[in-house]
Design an enzyme around this catalytic site. Structure first.
Site, PDB file in Angstrom:
ATOM      1  N   ARG A  38       9.520 -16.908   2.570  1.00  0.00           N
ATOM      2  CA  ARG A  38       8.959 -15.599   1.989  1.00  0.00           C
ATOM      3  C   ARG A  38       9.060 -14.430   3.089  1.00  0.00           C
ATOM      4  O   ARG A  38       9.097 -13.333   2.656  1.00  0.00           O
ATOM      5  CB  ARG A  38       7.365 -15.885   1.786  1.00  0.00           C
ATOM      6  CG  ARG A  38       6.938 -15.390   0.435  1.00  0.00           C
ATOM      7  CD  ARG A  38       5.343 -15.873   0.156  1.00  0.00           C
ATOM      8  NE  ARG A  38       4.755 -14.964  -0.471  1.00  0.00           N
ATOM      9  CZ  ARG A  38       3.399 -14.812  -0.752  1.00  0.00           C
ATOM     10  NH1 ARG A  38       2.744 -15.631  -0.294  1.00  0.00           N
ATOM     11  NH2 ARG A  38       2.625 -13.764  -1.469  1.00  0.00           N
TER      12      ARG A  38
ATOM     13  N   ASP B 268      -2.693   1.690   1.762  1.00  0.00           N
ATOM     14  CA  ASP B 268      -3.133   0.868   2.780  1.00  0.00           C
ATOM     15  C   ASP B 268      -2.378   1.106   4.200  1.00  0.00           C
ATOM     16  O   ASP B 268      -2.972   0.776   5.308  1.00  0.00           O
ATOM     17  CB  ASP B 268      -2.922  -0.453   2.372  1.00  0.00           C
ATOM     18  CG  ASP B 268      -3.762  -1.119   1.293  1.00  0.00           C
ATOM     19  OD1 ASP B 268      -4.862  -0.589   1.141  1.00  0.00           O
ATOM     20  OD2 ASP B 268      -3.282  -1.938   0.258  1.00  0.00           O
TER      21      ASP B 268
ATOM     22  N   GLY C  58       1.800 -13.191   8.027  1.00  0.00           N
ATOM     23  CA  GLY C  58       1.612 -13.020   6.586  1.00  0.00           C
ATOM     24  C   GLY C  58       2.749 -12.467   5.967  1.00  0.00           C
ATOM     25  O   GLY C  58       3.469 -11.638   6.567  1.00  0.00           O
TER      26      GLY C  58
ATOM     27  N   ASN D 298       5.440 -16.071   8.742  1.00  0.00           N
ATOM     28  CA  ASN D 298       4.518 -16.526   7.762  1.00  0.00           C
ATOM     29  C   ASN D 298       4.569 -18.103   7.795  1.00  0.00           C
ATOM     30  O   ASN D 298       5.428 -18.765   7.961  1.00  0.00           O
ATOM     31  CB  ASN D 298       5.122 -15.861   6.456  1.00  0.00           C
ATOM     32  CG  ASN D 298       4.041 -16.194   5.543  1.00  0.00           C
ATOM     33  OD1 ASN D 298       2.999 -16.064   5.449  1.00  0.00           O
ATOM     34  ND2 ASN D 298       4.679 -16.507   4.160  1.00  0.00           N
TER      35      ASN D 298
ATOM     36  N   LYS E  63      -2.832  -5.716  -7.642  1.00  0.00           N
ATOM     37  CA  LYS E  63      -2.033  -4.316  -7.158  1.00  0.00           C
ATOM     38  C   LYS E  63      -0.584  -4.514  -7.273  1.00  0.00           C
ATOM     39  O   LYS E  63      -0.183  -3.469  -7.626  1.00  0.00           O
ATOM     40  CB  LYS E  63      -2.235  -4.626  -5.418  1.00  0.00           C
ATOM     41  CG  LYS E  63      -3.400  -4.193  -4.767  1.00  0.00           C
ATOM     42  CD  LYS E  63      -3.177  -4.269  -3.224  1.00  0.00           C
ATOM     43  CE  LYS E  63      -4.759  -3.917  -2.481  1.00  0.00           C
ATOM     44  NZ  LYS E  63      -4.560  -3.958  -1.010  1.00  0.00           N
TER      45      LYS E  63
ATOM     46  N   SER F  64     -16.182  -0.394  -1.511  1.00  0.00           N
ATOM     47  CA  SER F  64     -15.821   0.900  -1.990  1.00  0.00           C
ATOM     48  C   SER F  64     -16.688   2.112  -2.666  1.00  0.00           C
ATOM     49  O   SER F  64     -16.455   3.037  -2.396  1.00  0.00           O
ATOM     50  CB  SER F  64     -14.458   0.819  -2.796  1.00  0.00           C
ATOM     51  OG  SER F  64     -13.439   0.030  -2.247  1.00  0.00           O
TER      52      SER F  64
ATOM     53  N   SER G 152     -17.368  -5.491  -2.968  1.00  0.00           N
ATOM     54  CA  SER G 152     -16.738  -4.185  -2.682  1.00  0.00           C
ATOM     55  C   SER G 152     -17.272  -3.069  -1.708  1.00  0.00           C
ATOM     56  O   SER G 152     -18.605  -2.983  -2.458  1.00  0.00           O
ATOM     57  CB  SER G 152     -15.885  -3.648  -3.570  1.00  0.00           C
ATOM     58  OG  SER G 152     -14.989  -2.346  -3.263  1.00  0.00           O
TER      59      SER G 152
END
Ligand code: ATR
Length: 271
Positions: free
Chosen positions: A156, A102, A127, A151, A65, A16, A14
Site C-alpha cells: 500500500r 488537511d 501509514g 506502512n 472523504k 469541529s 467531533s
C-alpha cells in the site's frame, strides 16, 4: 443563517462544531455549524438533504472523504492528489466544490505554531491510508530532503509513493526498519484509535526528532509515549492541525481568516 456541518460516522465527539462556532463569534460571521452522523451507506443522500435544506458547505471526516471526492463536481489540486475531500462548498450555480485542507492544516501547525523548519529535513511518514495521502503533496512542496513512507502493509505504501513520485524525493521503507533518527516522524496510521502504536523501532527517533501524531487526545497517546521513550526531542498531537484545517475551510467558505491560537488554547484548556 448560513448552515454548515461536519459529516462522519461516528461524529458525536467531533470538535469541529466548537471550533467553527468560535471562529464565527470571533469574526462576526452569522452561521450555524452542526455535526451530522450519516449512515455508512447514506452519505450522499444525507449530504443532498442538507444542501436542499439550505446547507452552504461542510467538512467530511472518516469514513466519507473518498466518497466526497467522487461526489464533488470539481476539486482543487490538493484534493485531486489525495483523492480525498475534507471540505465541500456549495457554489452559487449549485455545483459542489471539493477541497482538501488537511495538508495545509498540518503544515501551518508545524511551521507557524510549532516553529518547525521543513526545508531539507528528513521526514518519516507512518501509514498509507487517506490520512497519509492528504499530507504528502504539501510536505513535498515544502522542500523536505526526503519523505520516507512506511506502512504495515508495504504494498500500500508502494502504491501511494508511486502516485507522488514526480513531485519530490519520496520513497518507501519497511515499517520495522525505516532508517535512523529522522528530523520529523509523523504518525498517520489508525493504530491509535485502538490504543496501539505502529511497530516502528526506537532507532527512528533521536535527540533532535520531533514526533507528531495526526490525531489528537487519547488516540495519539500510544504513539507519543513510544516516541518519548525512544528519546524524541518533542512530541505533539494533532489538535493544532485540526484547528488549522478548520481555519482553511472557514476561509474557503467565508473569505475571512480566523485567528487560530486562541481557539487552540481554549481547546487545550478544556481538555
Ligand atoms: P485513514 O483514512 O485514517 O488513513 P485508512 O485508509 O483505513 O484510514 O488507513 C489506516 C492506516 O493505518 C493504514 O496505513 C493502516 O495500515 P495497513 O495499510 O497495513 O492496514 C494503518 N494501521 C491501522 N492499524 C494499524 C496498526 N495497528 N499498526 C500499524 N498500522 C496500522
Amino acid at each position: 443563517m448560513d448552515r454548515y456541518a461536519v459529516f462522519g460516522h461516528p461524529v458525536r465527539h467531533s470538535l469541529s462544531p466548537q471550533i467553527h462556532t468560535a471562529f464565527a463569534a470571533q469574526t462576526g460571521q452569522a452561521l450555524t455549524y452542526q455535526a451530522i452522523e450519516a449512515p455508512l451507506d447514506g452519505f450522499a443522500a444525507t449530504l443532498r438533504a442538507f444542501i436542499a435544506d439550505g446547507g452552504r458547505g461542510g467538512n467530511v471526516t472518516v469514513p466519507f472523504k473518498e466518497e466526497a471526492f467522487r461526489l464533488a463536481d470539481r476539486c482543487d489540486e490538493l484534493a485531486r492528489q489525495a483523492q480525498a475531500v475534507n471540505t465541500l462548498r456549495v457554489e452559487p450555480d449549485g455545483g459542489l466544490s471539493g477541497f482538501n485542507t488537511d495538508g495545509i492544516g498540518l503544515l501551518r501547525d508545524l511551521t507557524q505554531n510549532l516553529g518547525v523548519e521543513l526545508r531539507d529535513r528528513r521526514v518519516l511518514l507512518l501509514g498509507a491510508g487517506g490520512a497519509a495521502a492528504g499530507v504528502i503533496g504539501p510536505l513535498l512542496a515544502a522542500g523536505v530532503a526526503e519523505l520516507v513512507l512506511a506502512n504495515r502493509t508495504a504494498a500500500r505504501a508502494a502504491t501511494l509513493a508511486a502516485r507522488f513520485a514526480g513531485q519530490g524525493p519520496i520513497r518507501t521503507a519497511p515499517l520495522e526498519a525505516p532508517g535512523e533518527a529522522f528530523d520529523l516522524v509523523l504518525n498517520a496510521t489508525a493504530a491509535g484509535l485502538g490504543g496501539q502504536a505502529p511497530a516502528v523501532p526506537a532507532a527512528a527517533f533521536g535527540p533532535h526528532t520531533l514526533a507528531y501524531d495526526l490525531v489528537y487526545g487519547a488516540a495519539a497517546a500510544a504513539f507519543l509515549a513510544l516516541a518519548r521513550a525512544a528519546g524524541a526531542r518533542a512530541c505533539h498531537d494533532g489538535l493544532g492541525m485540526l484547528v488549522e484545517q478548520a481555519a482553511e475551510a472557514f476561509w474557503l467558505w467565508r473569505g475571512v481568516r480566523p485567528a487560530t491560537a486562541p481557539v487552540i488554547a481554549a481547546l487545550r484548556g478544556a481538555a
